[in-house]
Design an enzyme around this catalytic site. Sequence first.
Site, PDB file in Angstrom:
ATOM      1  N   VAL A   2       0.906  -1.149   0.000  1.00  0.00           N
ATOM      2  CA  VAL A   2       0.000   0.000   0.000  1.00  0.00           C
ATOM      3  C   VAL A   2       0.946   1.199   0.000  1.00  0.00           C
ATOM      4  O   VAL A   2       1.582   1.489   1.006  1.00  0.00           O
ATOM      5  CB  VAL A   2      -0.951   0.011   1.213  1.00  0.00           C
ATOM      6  CG1 VAL A   2      -1.743   1.313   1.255  1.00  0.00           C
ATOM      7  CG2 VAL A   2      -1.881  -1.188   1.169  1.00  0.00           C
ATOM      8  N   PRO A   3       1.098   1.866  -1.137  1.00  0.00           N
ATOM      9  CA  PRO A   3       2.228   2.769  -1.377  1.00  0.00           C
ATOM     10  C   PRO A   3       2.127   4.163  -0.760  1.00  0.00           C
ATOM     11  O   PRO A   3       2.139   5.174  -1.461  1.00  0.00           O
ATOM     12  CB  PRO A   3       2.287   2.836  -2.899  1.00  0.00           C
ATOM     13  CG  PRO A   3       0.860   2.693  -3.320  1.00  0.00           C
ATOM     14  CD  PRO A   3       0.260   1.710  -2.334  1.00  0.00           C
ATOM     15  N   CYS A   4       2.090   4.235   0.561  1.00  0.00           N
ATOM     16  CA  CYS A   4       2.035   5.545   1.204  1.00  0.00           C
ATOM     17  C   CYS A   4       3.323   6.336   0.966  1.00  0.00           C
ATOM     18  O   CYS A   4       3.332   7.555   1.139  1.00  0.00           O
ATOM     19  CB  CYS A   4       1.728   5.414   2.689  1.00  0.00           C
ATOM     20  SG  CYS A   4       2.878   4.400   3.600  1.00  0.00           S
ATOM     21  N   HIS A   5       4.376   5.660   0.517  1.00  0.00           N
ATOM     22  CA  HIS A   5       5.612   6.377   0.196  1.00  0.00           C
ATOM     23  C   HIS A   5       5.448   7.268  -1.031  1.00  0.00           C
ATOM     24  O   HIS A   5       6.279   8.127  -1.279  1.00  0.00           O
ATOM     25  CB  HIS A   5       6.767   5.379  -0.025  1.00  0.00           C
ATOM     26  CG  HIS A   5       6.533   4.409  -1.134  1.00  0.00           C
ATOM     27  ND1 HIS A   5       5.786   3.254  -0.956  1.00  0.00           N
ATOM     28  CD2 HIS A   5       6.916   4.425  -2.426  1.00  0.00           C
ATOM     29  CE1 HIS A   5       5.744   2.599  -2.101  1.00  0.00           C
ATOM     30  NE2 HIS A   5       6.420   3.282  -3.011  1.00  0.00           N
ATOM     31  N   ARG A   6       4.383   7.105  -1.781  1.00  0.00           N
ATOM     32  CA  ARG A   6       4.144   7.907  -2.985  1.00  0.00           C
ATOM     33  C   ARG A   6       3.427   9.228  -2.686  1.00  0.00           C
ATOM     34  O   ARG A   6       3.087   9.963  -3.599  1.00  0.00           O
ATOM     35  CB  ARG A   6       3.337   7.094  -3.996  1.00  0.00           C
ATOM     36  CG  ARG A   6       4.101   5.877  -4.495  1.00  0.00           C
ATOM     37  CD  ARG A   6       3.305   5.048  -5.464  1.00  0.00           C
ATOM     38  NE  ARG A   6       4.040   3.823  -5.787  1.00  0.00           N
ATOM     39  CZ  ARG A   6       3.482   2.705  -6.202  1.00  0.00           C
ATOM     40  NH1 ARG A   6       2.171   2.637  -6.378  1.00  0.00           N
ATOM     41  NH2 ARG A   6       4.224   1.648  -6.443  1.00  0.00           N
TER      42      ARG A   6
END
Length: 177
Positions: free
Chosen positions: A141-145
């Site tokens: 779940v790409p919260c780094h984006r």
Amino acid sequence: MVTPLLSIQYTTGRCKFGALLYGICESGICAILLGDEPQTLVEDLQRRFPTSEIRQQDVDLGSELAVLLAYIDTPGSTLTALPRPLAPFGTQFQQQVWQTLSQVGTGETITYSELARRCGRPTAMRAVAGACAANPLAIVVPCHRVLRSDGGISGYRWGVERKRSLIELENRLAAGI
């Protein structure tokens, strides 16, 4: 949010971003955590699920961990090889944020305000940031984006340097470099 009583199995390993914990429950994959030391990740898992039975299962989960580690080397590739669905536990709003985040492609970024808008809550930037910080499924779940409105890199649950490295890796992958 009160977490349900679960039986959670986990294993740990190392990836290019440090230590990694992979946790499953009856519903599927409930934790993918990053950090510097495996013991810190186990403590994080215990904090997230304080009433659950948590057991280390290195042998049983070894092949699944190998698939996850391969995914982490090339974020955005398909996770269809994992034999379990994603099962993050969170509030309804957190679930909505995580689902919306999952639609942001590899090599793309989004601002907290745009993410809030896409979730139908345009003034909820702080709540969106809180949902990102509570994300139990690092990288998948790409919260780094998610970036600040000025495009800058800000807080990341697993460290700003990891966030920067992930974004750089994904940009290279998206560009075919």
